[in-house]
Design an enzyme around this catalytic site. Structure first.
Site, PDB file in Angstrom:
ATOM      1  N   MET A  44       0.844  -1.198   0.000  1.00 27.00           N
ATOM      2  CA  MET A  44       0.000   0.000   0.000  1.00 27.00           C
ATOM      3  C   MET A  44       0.883   1.252   0.000  1.00 27.00           C
ATOM      4  O   MET A  44       0.394   2.355   0.283  1.00 27.00           O
ATOM      5  CB  MET A  44      -0.928  -0.001   1.205  1.00 27.00           C
ATOM      6  N   GLY A  45       2.168   1.076  -0.312  1.00 21.14           N
ATOM      7  CA  GLY A  45       3.034   2.238  -0.470  1.00 21.14           C
ATOM      8  C   GLY A  45       3.527   2.826   0.843  1.00 21.14           C
ATOM      9  O   GLY A  45       3.413   2.218   1.896  1.00 21.14           O
ATOM     10  N   TYR A  46       4.082   4.052   0.728  1.00 25.21           N
ATOM     11  CA  TYR A  46       4.779   4.717   1.834  1.00 25.21           C
ATOM     12  C   TYR A  46       5.863   3.776   2.347  1.00 25.21           C
ATOM     13  O   TYR A  46       5.891   3.371   3.510  1.00 25.21           O
ATOM     14  CB  TYR A  46       3.811   5.141   2.948  1.00 25.21           C
ATOM     15  N   GLU A  49      11.810  -0.069   5.100  1.00 25.83           N
ATOM     16  CA  GLU A  49      12.739  -1.194   4.925  1.00 25.83           C
ATOM     17  C   GLU A  49      12.027  -2.549   4.873  1.00 25.83           C
ATOM     18  O   GLU A  49      12.538  -3.493   4.293  1.00 25.83           O
ATOM     19  CB  GLU A  49      13.788  -1.205   6.045  1.00 25.83           C
ATOM     20  N   HIS A  51       9.120  -3.231   3.356  1.00 29.43           N
ATOM     21  CA  HIS A  51       8.765  -3.417   1.948  1.00 29.43           C
ATOM     22  C   HIS A  51      10.010  -3.707   1.114  1.00 29.43           C
ATOM     23  O   HIS A  51       9.999  -4.557   0.230  1.00 29.43           O
ATOM     24  CB  HIS A  51       8.118  -2.145   1.382  1.00 29.43           C
ATOM     25  N   GLN A  75     -10.387  -2.852   2.128  1.00 32.14           N
ATOM     26  CA  GLN A  75      -9.915  -3.461   3.364  1.00 32.14           C
ATOM     27  C   GLN A  75      -9.938  -2.496   4.543  1.00 32.14           C
ATOM     28  O   GLN A  75      -9.522  -2.837   5.644  1.00 32.14           O
ATOM     29  CB  GLN A  75      -8.526  -4.089   3.184  1.00 32.14           C
ATOM     30  N   GLY A 165       5.019 -10.144   4.191  1.00 26.60           N
ATOM     31  CA  GLY A 165       5.781  -9.978   5.426  1.00 26.60           C
ATOM     32  C   GLY A 165       5.127 -10.699   6.590  1.00 26.60           C
ATOM     33  O   GLY A 165       3.905 -10.668   6.736  1.00 26.60           O
ATOM     34  N   GLN A 166       5.971 -11.308   7.429  1.00 24.65           N
ATOM     35  CA  GLN A 166       5.504 -12.000   8.625  1.00 24.65           C
ATOM     36  C   GLN A 166       4.836 -11.024   9.602  1.00 24.65           C
ATOM     37  O   GLN A 166       4.065 -11.419  10.454  1.00 24.65           O
ATOM     38  CB  GLN A 166       6.696 -12.708   9.286  1.00 24.65           C
ATOM     39  N   SER A 203       6.339   0.071   9.954  1.00 32.61           N
ATOM     40  CA  SER A 203       4.975   0.135   9.437  1.00 32.61           C
ATOM     41  C   SER A 203       4.741   1.528   8.880  1.00 32.61           C
ATOM     42  O   SER A 203       5.226   2.513   9.451  1.00 32.61           O
ATOM     43  CB  SER A 203       3.979  -0.133  10.576  1.00 32.61           C
TER      44      SER A 203
HETATM   45  P1  AMP Z   1       1.542  -2.787   3.512  1.00 29.98           P
HETATM   46  O1  AMP Z   1       2.043  -1.753   2.560  1.00 29.98           O
HETATM   47  O2  AMP Z   1       1.583  -2.330   4.953  1.00 29.98           O
HETATM   48  O3  AMP Z   1       0.216  -3.371   3.106  1.00 29.98           O
HETATM   49  O4  AMP Z   1       2.583  -3.981   3.462  1.00 29.98           O
HETATM   50  C1  AMP Z   1       2.940  -4.589   2.242  1.00 29.98           C
HETATM   51  C2  AMP Z   1       3.727  -5.838   2.526  1.00 29.98           C
HETATM   52  O5  AMP Z   1       4.885  -5.507   3.291  1.00 29.98           O
HETATM   53  C3  AMP Z   1       2.945  -6.870   3.359  1.00 29.98           C
HETATM   54  O6  AMP Z   1       3.234  -8.176   2.900  1.00 29.98           O
HETATM   55  C4  AMP Z   1       3.478  -6.650   4.746  1.00 29.98           C
HETATM   56  O7  AMP Z   1       3.388  -7.794   5.568  1.00 29.98           O
HETATM   57  C5  AMP Z   1       4.918  -6.317   4.448  1.00 29.98           C
HETATM   58  N1  AMP Z   1       5.493  -5.580   5.580  1.00 29.98           N
HETATM   59  C6  AMP Z   1       4.967  -4.503   6.204  1.00 29.98           C
HETATM   60  N2  AMP Z   1       5.742  -4.133   7.230  1.00 29.98           N
HETATM   61  C7  AMP Z   1       6.773  -5.021   7.274  1.00 29.98           C
HETATM   62  C8  AMP Z   1       7.913  -5.167   8.115  1.00 29.98           C
HETATM   63  N3  AMP Z   1       8.157  -4.341   9.147  1.00 29.98           N
HETATM   64  N4  AMP Z   1       8.760  -6.183   7.860  1.00 29.98           N
HETATM   65  C9  AMP Z   1       8.527  -7.034   6.822  1.00 29.98           C
HETATM   66  N5  AMP Z   1       7.483  -6.933   5.994  1.00 29.98           N
HETATM   67  C10 AMP Z   1       6.617  -5.942   6.211  1.00 29.98           C
END
Ligand code: AMP
Length: 297
Positions: A44-46, A49, A51, A75, A165-166, A203
């Site tokens: 979802m951008g922004y 590390e 990502h 979502q 990501g876990q 995050s």
């Molecule tokens: P998001 O942009 O928050 O929807 O995250 C996109 C992807 O990055 C998802 O698979 C997340 O689980 C992963 N992700 C987000 N934060 C982290 C992190 N701190 N470490 C590893 N992966 C992450």
């Protein structure tokens, strides 16, 4: 609006920005024809590390790498942070290029959900109505939004490997179920949570934190570290109590703090032969933060 824009990047040549799924398909067609492997990193951008670790893994393993950049409205629940979710597309494109992405797929919402859109993909039952999916929290609709958009991305990109990501452990469990149940022909790769030096899981929502909240938020990962340390000798119940005490000392009241089977998310009370997930969510400064630790048997 240009459908294909070339964005000059700093380190790694150009990344191609694509706004439409037809352009995306056409751009990936040569790779598909040549039998090159395609990696997808949905975001979802922004970017941070976390990502970038997914993008680098895709770069290392796949011939062609696609990052999707889409703040997915389905979502977000009513009253959640859809409108204020942090966005910086220009910076994201630079970072994605540096991390080796070949394509960034950033469709406008109306292209993903055109008028008349009526089809959703939902994983039902115990994976989606607990933890974040509990009706008192984000609810199962949150995961329905996730699986719907991820299914659409899988269909549009046709990746061989998709990277997650876990940190979003429940999302991983739900997406794995969908891939298995609907026979998506791809592999899911899950990478460890990337953390700030004080342990806070990276995050995009950390941008909401004020300096004092930012300091207090480190208690989330401290609580999980304490739980991980206590569990093998004193058991899960004592581990959860110790974690809660750590949160309380920082003035943080968890929305949930639970031990669950890492795969099917059923509640667990004792460590056994399967990996256990200790997961928590808490609000700090109006930012809803989640984190977890995986305890291997
Ligand atoms: P998001 O942009 O928050 O929807 O995250 C996109 C992807 O990055 C998802 O698979 C997340 O689980 C992963 N992700 C987000 N934060 C982290 C992190 N701190 N470490 C590893 N992966 C992450």
């Amino acid at each position: 609006m240009d459908l294909v824009e070339l964005v000059p990047a700093h380190a790694q040549g150009d990344v191609k920005l694509l706004r439409g799924k037809d352009q995306l398909r056409a751009a990936l067609e040569p790779a598909r024809r040549e039998g090159s492997s395609i990696g997808l990193v949905p975001t979802m951008g922004y970017l941070h590390e976390g990502h970038l670790s997914l993008l680098r893994a895709a770069r290392a393993e796949c011939d062609v790498d696609v990052m999707s950049l889409f703040v997915n409205p389905t979502q977000f629940g009513p009253g959640e942070d859809l409108d204020r979710y942090p966005r910086d597309e220009e910076r994201d494109l630079e970072l994605a290029a540096e991390a080796g992405a070949d394509f960034v797929y950033a469709p406008p919402p109306e292209a993903v959900y055109p008028e008349g859109f009526a089809t959703y993909v939902a994983v039902e039952g115990g994976l989606t109505d607990v933890l974040d999916g509990d009706p008192s929290r984000r609810g199962t609709e949150h995961f329905r939004g996730v699986t719907t958009v991820v299914a659409k991305l899988f269909n549009s990109v046709g990746p061989d490997v998709a990277y997650f990501g876990q940190k979003d452990a429940q999302q991983v469990a739900v997406v794995r179920r969908m891939v298995s149940d609907l026979d998506f022909p791809l592999r899911i790769e899950v990478l460890p949570t990337v953390r700030e030096p004080d342990g806070l899981a990276m995050s995009s929502r950390n941008a909401y934190l004020e300096p004092s909240g930012r300091r207090r938020a480190a208690a989330l990962s401290r609580a999980l570290a304490v739980a991980e340390q206590v569990a093998p000798s004193a058991g899960l119940c004592a581990a959860l109590e110790a974690a809660e005490a750590e949160l309380r000392a920082a003035g943080i009241e968890p929305e949930y703090l639970e031990a669950r089977d890492a795969e099917d998310l059923s509640p667990v009370t004792e460590l056994g032969s399967r990996p256990v997930l200790i997961a928590l969510a808490a609000r700090v400064d109006g930012a809803r933060l989640i984190d977890n630790v995986l305890i291997e048997p």
